[in-house]
Write a protein that holds these residues in place. Structure first.
Motif, PDB file in Angstrom:
ATOM      1  N   THR A  45       1.046  -1.178  -0.005  1.00  0.00           N
ATOM      2  CA  THR A  45       0.138   0.169  -0.247  1.00  0.00           C
ATOM      3  C   THR A  45       0.485   1.302   0.208  1.00  0.00           C
ATOM      4  OG1 THR A  45      -2.188  -1.240   1.109  1.00  0.00           O
ATOM      5  CG2 THR A  45      -1.573   1.091   0.781  1.00  0.00           C
ATOM      6  N   GLU A  46       1.587   1.149   0.605  1.00  0.00           N
ATOM      7  CA  GLU A  46       2.957   2.645   0.641  1.00  0.00           C
ATOM      8  C   GLU A  46       3.587   2.685  -0.522  1.00  0.00           C
ATOM      9  OE1 GLU A  46       7.046   4.037   2.811  1.00  0.00           O
ATOM     10  OE2 GLU A  46       5.696   1.904   3.861  1.00  0.00           O
ATOM     11  N   LEU A  47       3.802   2.011  -0.793  1.00  0.00           N
ATOM     12  CA  LEU A  47       4.456   1.211  -2.075  1.00  0.00           C
ATOM     13  C   LEU A  47       3.686   2.317  -3.282  1.00  0.00           C
ATOM     14  CD1 LEU A  47       7.088   0.965  -4.523  1.00  0.00           C
ATOM     15  CD2 LEU A  47       5.939  -1.518  -4.752  1.00  0.00           C
ATOM     16  N   LEU A  48       2.774   1.299  -2.740  1.00  0.00           N
ATOM     17  CA  LEU A  48       1.684   2.389  -4.539  1.00  0.00           C
ATOM     18  C   LEU A  48       1.244   3.665  -4.221  1.00  0.00           C
ATOM     19  CD1 LEU A  48      -0.372   1.273  -6.955  1.00  0.00           C
ATOM     20  CD2 LEU A  48      -2.095  -0.119  -5.348  1.00  0.00           C
ATOM     21  N   SER A  49       0.563   3.271  -2.713  1.00  0.00           N
ATOM     22  CA  SER A  49       0.186   4.628  -2.826  1.00  0.00           C
ATOM     23  C   SER A  49       1.623   6.249  -3.771  1.00  0.00           C
ATOM     24  CB  SER A  49      -0.427   5.242  -1.461  1.00  0.00           C
ATOM     25  OG  SER A  49       1.089   4.977  -0.293  1.00  0.00           O
ATOM     26  N   ALA A  50       2.598   5.786  -3.330  1.00  0.00           N
ATOM     27  CA  ALA A  50       3.736   6.567  -3.697  1.00  0.00           C
ATOM     28  C   ALA A  50       3.607   6.941  -5.757  1.00  0.00           C
ATOM     29  CB  ALA A  50       5.296   5.983  -2.887  1.00  0.00           C
ATOM     30  N   LEU A  51       3.296   5.015  -5.825  1.00  0.00           N
ATOM     31  CA  LEU A  51       3.708   5.409  -7.314  1.00  0.00           C
ATOM     32  C   LEU A  51       2.561   6.743  -8.334  1.00  0.00           C
ATOM     33  CD1 LEU A  51       5.351   1.651  -7.974  1.00  0.00           C
ATOM     34  CD2 LEU A  51       6.272   3.909  -7.767  1.00  0.00           C
ATOM     35  N   LEU A  52       1.462   6.389  -7.450  1.00  0.00           N
ATOM     36  CA  LEU A  52      -0.413   7.163  -7.632  1.00  0.00           C
ATOM     37  C   LEU A  52       0.509   8.679  -7.687  1.00  0.00           C
ATOM     38  CD1 LEU A  52      -2.578   4.562  -5.688  1.00  0.00           C
ATOM     39  CD2 LEU A  52      -2.440   4.898  -8.413  1.00  0.00           C
ATOM     40  N   LEU A  53       1.248   8.729  -6.292  1.00  0.00           N
ATOM     41  CA  LEU A  53       1.289  10.046  -5.913  1.00  0.00           C
ATOM     42  C   LEU A  53       1.575  11.081  -7.071  1.00  0.00           C
ATOM     43  CD1 LEU A  53       0.767  13.133  -4.760  1.00  0.00           C
ATOM     44  CD2 LEU A  53       1.973  11.887  -2.580  1.00  0.00           C
ATOM     45  N   ALA A  54       3.030  10.148  -7.006  1.00  0.00           N
ATOM     46  CA  ALA A  54       4.107  10.469  -8.559  1.00  0.00           C
ATOM     47  C   ALA A  54       3.592  10.746  -9.937  1.00  0.00           C
ATOM     48  CB  ALA A  54       5.523   9.901  -7.911  1.00  0.00           C
ATOM     49  N   ALA A  55       2.521   9.665 -10.237  1.00  0.00           N
ATOM     50  CA  ALA A  55       2.104   9.442 -11.430  1.00  0.00           C
ATOM     51  C   ALA A  55       1.402  11.305 -11.501  1.00  0.00           C
ATOM     52  CB  ALA A  55       1.009   8.483 -11.500  1.00  0.00           C
ATOM     53  N   ASN A  56       0.880  11.195 -10.752  1.00  0.00           N
ATOM     54  CA  ASN A  56      -0.151  12.478 -10.908  1.00  0.00           C
ATOM     55  C   ASN A  56       1.378  13.516 -11.092  1.00  0.00           C
ATOM     56  OD1 ASN A  56      -1.082  15.311  -8.986  1.00  0.00           O
ATOM     57  ND2 ASN A  56      -3.174  14.691  -9.669  1.00  0.00           N
ATOM     58  N   LEU A  57       2.338  13.467  -9.969  1.00  0.00           N
ATOM     59  CA  LEU A  57       2.826  15.013  -9.975  1.00  0.00           C
ATOM     60  C   LEU A  57       3.330  14.887 -11.692  1.00  0.00           C
ATOM     61  CD1 LEU A  57       4.797  14.267  -6.505  1.00  0.00           C
ATOM     62  CD2 LEU A  57       3.498  16.308  -7.027  1.00  0.00           C
ATOM     63  N   THR A  58       3.659  13.691 -12.495  1.00  0.00           N
ATOM     64  CA  THR A  58       4.338  14.028 -13.585  1.00  0.00           C
ATOM     65  C   THR A  58       3.570  14.377 -14.344  1.00  0.00           C
ATOM     66  OG1 THR A  58       4.347  11.605 -13.702  1.00  0.00           O
ATOM     67  CG2 THR A  58       5.932  13.083 -12.601  1.00  0.00           C
ATOM     68  N   GLY A  59       2.038  14.248 -14.288  1.00  0.00           N
ATOM     69  CA  GLY A  59       0.885  13.912 -15.700  1.00  0.00           C
ATOM     70  C   GLY A  59       0.841  12.971 -16.004  1.00  0.00           C
ATOM     71  N   SER A  76      12.857   7.403 -11.977  1.00  0.00           N
ATOM     72  CA  SER A  76      11.890   8.051 -12.085  1.00  0.00           C
ATOM     73  C   SER A  76      11.108   8.552 -10.572  1.00  0.00           C
ATOM     74  CB  SER A  76      11.284   8.396 -13.151  1.00  0.00           C
ATOM     75  OG  SER A  76      10.655   7.167 -13.732  1.00  0.00           O
ATOM     76  N   PRO A  77       9.855   7.764 -10.588  1.00  0.00           N
ATOM     77  CA  PRO A  77       9.577   8.477  -9.596  1.00  0.00           C
ATOM     78  C   PRO A  77       9.989   8.817  -8.572  1.00  0.00           C
ATOM     79  CG  PRO A  77       8.775   5.588 -10.082  1.00  0.00           C
ATOM     80  CD  PRO A  77      10.238   6.293 -10.835  1.00  0.00           C
ATOM     81  N   ALA A  78      10.990   7.949  -7.416  1.00  0.00           N
ATOM     82  CA  ALA A  78      11.603   8.856  -6.379  1.00  0.00           C
ATOM     83  C   ALA A  78      11.465  10.240  -6.517  1.00  0.00           C
ATOM     84  CB  ALA A  78      12.663   8.271  -5.830  1.00  0.00           C
ATOM     85  N   ALA A  79      12.108   9.862  -7.748  1.00  0.00           N
ATOM     86  CA  ALA A  79      12.856  11.456  -8.123  1.00  0.00           C
ATOM     87  C   ALA A  79      11.527  12.735  -8.024  1.00  0.00           C
ATOM     88  CB  ALA A  79      13.647  11.987  -9.284  1.00  0.00           C
ATOM     89  N   ALA A  80       9.967  11.878  -9.129  1.00  0.00           N
ATOM     90  CA  ALA A  80       9.255  12.738  -8.631  1.00  0.00           C
ATOM     91  C   ALA A  80       8.763  13.299  -7.705  1.00  0.00           C
ATOM     92  CB  ALA A  80       7.844  12.214  -9.621  1.00  0.00           C
ATOM     93  N   GLY A  91      11.939   9.292   0.002  1.00  0.00           N
ATOM     94  CA  GLY A  91      13.238   8.503   0.820  1.00  0.00           C
ATOM     95  C   GLY A  91      12.816   7.096   0.900  1.00  0.00           C
ATOM     96  N   SER A  92      11.312   6.756   1.230  1.00  0.00           N
ATOM     97  CA  SER A  92      11.242   5.431   1.250  1.00  0.00           C
ATOM     98  C   SER A  92      11.524   4.724   0.448  1.00  0.00           C
ATOM     99  CB  SER A  92       9.217   5.528   2.068  1.00  0.00           C
ATOM    100  OG  SER A  92       9.099   4.199   1.725  1.00  0.00           O
ATOM    101  N   LEU A  93      11.138   5.446  -0.987  1.00  0.00           N
ATOM    102  CA  LEU A  93      10.383   4.674  -2.090  1.00  0.00           C
ATOM    103  C   LEU A  93      12.586   4.370  -2.223  1.00  0.00           C
ATOM    104  CD1 LEU A  93       8.913   3.658  -3.853  1.00  0.00           C
ATOM    105  CD2 LEU A  93       8.842   5.846  -5.392  1.00  0.00           C
ATOM    106  N   ARG A  94      12.989   4.867  -2.287  1.00  0.00           N
ATOM    107  CA  ARG A  94      14.785   4.574  -2.233  1.00  0.00           C
ATOM    108  C   ARG A  94      15.174   3.767  -1.347  1.00  0.00           C
ATOM    109  NH1 ARG A  94      15.897  10.754  -2.686  1.00  0.00           N
ATOM    110  NH2 ARG A  94      15.615  11.045  -5.212  1.00  0.00           N
ATOM    111  N   GLY A  95      14.464   3.785  -0.126  1.00  0.00           N
ATOM    112  CA  GLY A  95      15.190   2.681   0.817  1.00  0.00           C
ATOM    113  C   GLY A  95      14.502   1.649   0.158  1.00  0.00           C
ATOM    114  N   LEU A  96      13.119   1.493  -0.296  1.00  0.00           N
ATOM    115  CA  LEU A  96      12.382   0.008  -1.009  1.00  0.00           C
ATOM    116  C   LEU A  96      13.142  -0.504  -1.911  1.00  0.00           C
ATOM    117  CD1 LEU A  96      11.018  -2.605  -0.890  1.00  0.00           C
ATOM    118  CD2 LEU A  96       8.900  -0.811  -2.170  1.00  0.00           C
ATOM    119  N   ARG A  97      13.938   0.068  -2.654  1.00  0.00           N
ATOM    120  CA  ARG A  97      14.709  -0.146  -3.545  1.00  0.00           C
ATOM    121  C   ARG A  97      16.613  -0.842  -4.000  1.00  0.00           C
ATOM    122  NH1 ARG A  97      15.643   5.328  -6.872  1.00  0.00           N
ATOM    123  NH2 ARG A  97      17.212   4.096  -8.160  1.00  0.00           N
ATOM    124  N   HIS A  98      16.635   0.095  -2.666  1.00  0.00           N
ATOM    125  CA  HIS A  98      18.054  -1.124  -2.158  1.00  0.00           C
ATOM    126  C   HIS A  98      18.151  -2.019  -0.103  1.00  0.00           C
ATOM    127  CE1 HIS A  98      19.685   3.130  -3.777  1.00  0.00           C
ATOM    128  NE2 HIS A  98      20.201   2.541  -3.544  1.00  0.00           N
TER     129      HIS A  98
END
Length: 351
Positions: A45-59, A76-80, A91-98
């Motif tokens: 849920t935390e991951l998907l909510s982060a990606l949904l918010l990133a999608a809104n920010l990037t159009g 790119s999602p973490a950067a957005a 930071g949470s998204l980057r932490g999951l990537r690592h």
């Protein structure tokens, strides 16, 4: 229903806060939750909510969200998120990537499983910008008119149930804001008939919101095949909350659960039955005593015939009803003609 698409809805519209993103993500992840209280649904849920918010920010749209779910290393999602001011979430998204590969793979797999309906272009066509011009459904504008929204979804793998639940939730929240702007209640009220709610619109926190929406002029009618069906979606505690918050309950025929039939029998109550005792002999006597017995036994509750129902309304005794089907009423010819025309159209489209 094989209905041609004439409109679309953007689930990402208004996803500008973490709370709104988590509510949208919740509808997807709730389809893969279980009773084990695993950490994976929470992390997904935390991951998907982060990606949904990133999608809104990037159009971007929901198809891009699923592409991100398929690429665990896309930065790119973490950067957005960071560019949009959501540093903690980035930071949470980057932490999951690592994170450990096994952990990262489990979280992404759970999120992809919940969002699996986004793989289907026939579904995403209704929730992504269309190729040809067509109106976009605005829940706020919908509430201002005399409109009806029909919610359909199949309870099967990859069904659109998460999106249908999300749309229902968005309309309800728009109704709540409209009620607040109107002094506390909607007038006229918003009537929400959730037939097959556990399959079509399984809103996770519906039991908690039930009584609150009633005070806002949002009338919820939840129709379930059984209490077990509701417990499968909301759990035993959630179903008990929903049951307690509903001020009017109608129970029809077809109850095969011994526990439910016994519970309803106890709620109906008892009545006193006169029992006559006779003793013979020289000093024979005759006495009458009152014995309490169920008004309706569990067996009688289970054997309710079609066309009969029990009405449980707050503050009143339980009432045995005789239902009035539409095909016995004055509107039967109109309903039958409309149904026949729609069935013929669906059959033609399916052939």
């Amino acid at each position: 229903a094989r209905t041609p698409q004439t409109w679309w809805w953007d689930p990402l519209a208004g996803i500008t806060t973490v709370e709104e993103a988590e509510r949208l993500a919740m509808h997807f992840i709730s389809t893969v939750e279980d009773d084990t209280k695993s950490i994976w649904p929470m992390s997904a849920t935390e991951l998907l909510s982060a990606l949904l918010l990133a999608a809104n920010l990037t159009g971007a749209d929901l198809r891009q969200v699923y592409r991100w779910l398929a690429d665990e290393h896309d930065p790119s999602p973490a950067a957005a998120l960071e560019a949009g001011g959501f540093d903690v979430l980035a930071g949470s998204l980057r932490g999951l990537r690592h994170a450990a590969p096994e952990t990262r793979a489990s979280v992404y797999f759970t999120a992809r499983s919940g969002a699996r309906c986004l793989r289907n272009p026939e579904i995403t066509a209704w929730v992504t910008p269309p190729r040809r011009p067509m109106p976009c459904l605005d829940p706020v504008a919908f509430l201002r008119g005399r409109n009806t929204l029909y919610l359909l979804s199949k309870d099967s793998g990859g069904s659109a149930a998460p999106l249908v639940a999300a749309l229902t939730d968005r309309v309800l929240r728009a109704g709540e804001r409209a009620a607040e702007a109107n002094g506390g209640r909607l007038d006229p009220p918003l009537v929400v008939v959730l037939d097959e709610a556990a399959s079509v619109a399984p809103i996770r926190d519906l039991p908690v919101l039930y009584s609150h929406y009633g005070s806002r002029g949002i009338v919820l009618l939840t129709i379930l095949q059984s209490l077990a069906q509701g417990q499968a979606v909301w759990g035993q505690t959630g179903m008990e909350t929903l049951w307690g918050a509903a001020t009017i309950k109608v129970i029809g025929s077809g109850i095969d659960s011994e526990a439910v039939a016994s519970q309803i029998s106890r709620l109906v109550g008892e009545h006193d039955v006169a029992t006559v005792s006779v003793t013979s002999g020289r000093s024979g006597s005759r006495s009458t005593s009152l014995t309490p017995r169920p008004i309706l036994s569990p067996a009688q509750v289970r054997a309710l015939p079609k066309g009969r129902a029990l009405l449980l309304a707050t503050g009143t005794p339980i009432v045995l009803l005789t239902l009035e089907p539409y095909y016995r009423g004055p509107h039967a010819p109109v309903v039958d003609a409309a149904a026949a025309a729609l069935v013929a159209r669906i059959a033609k489209e399916a052939s």
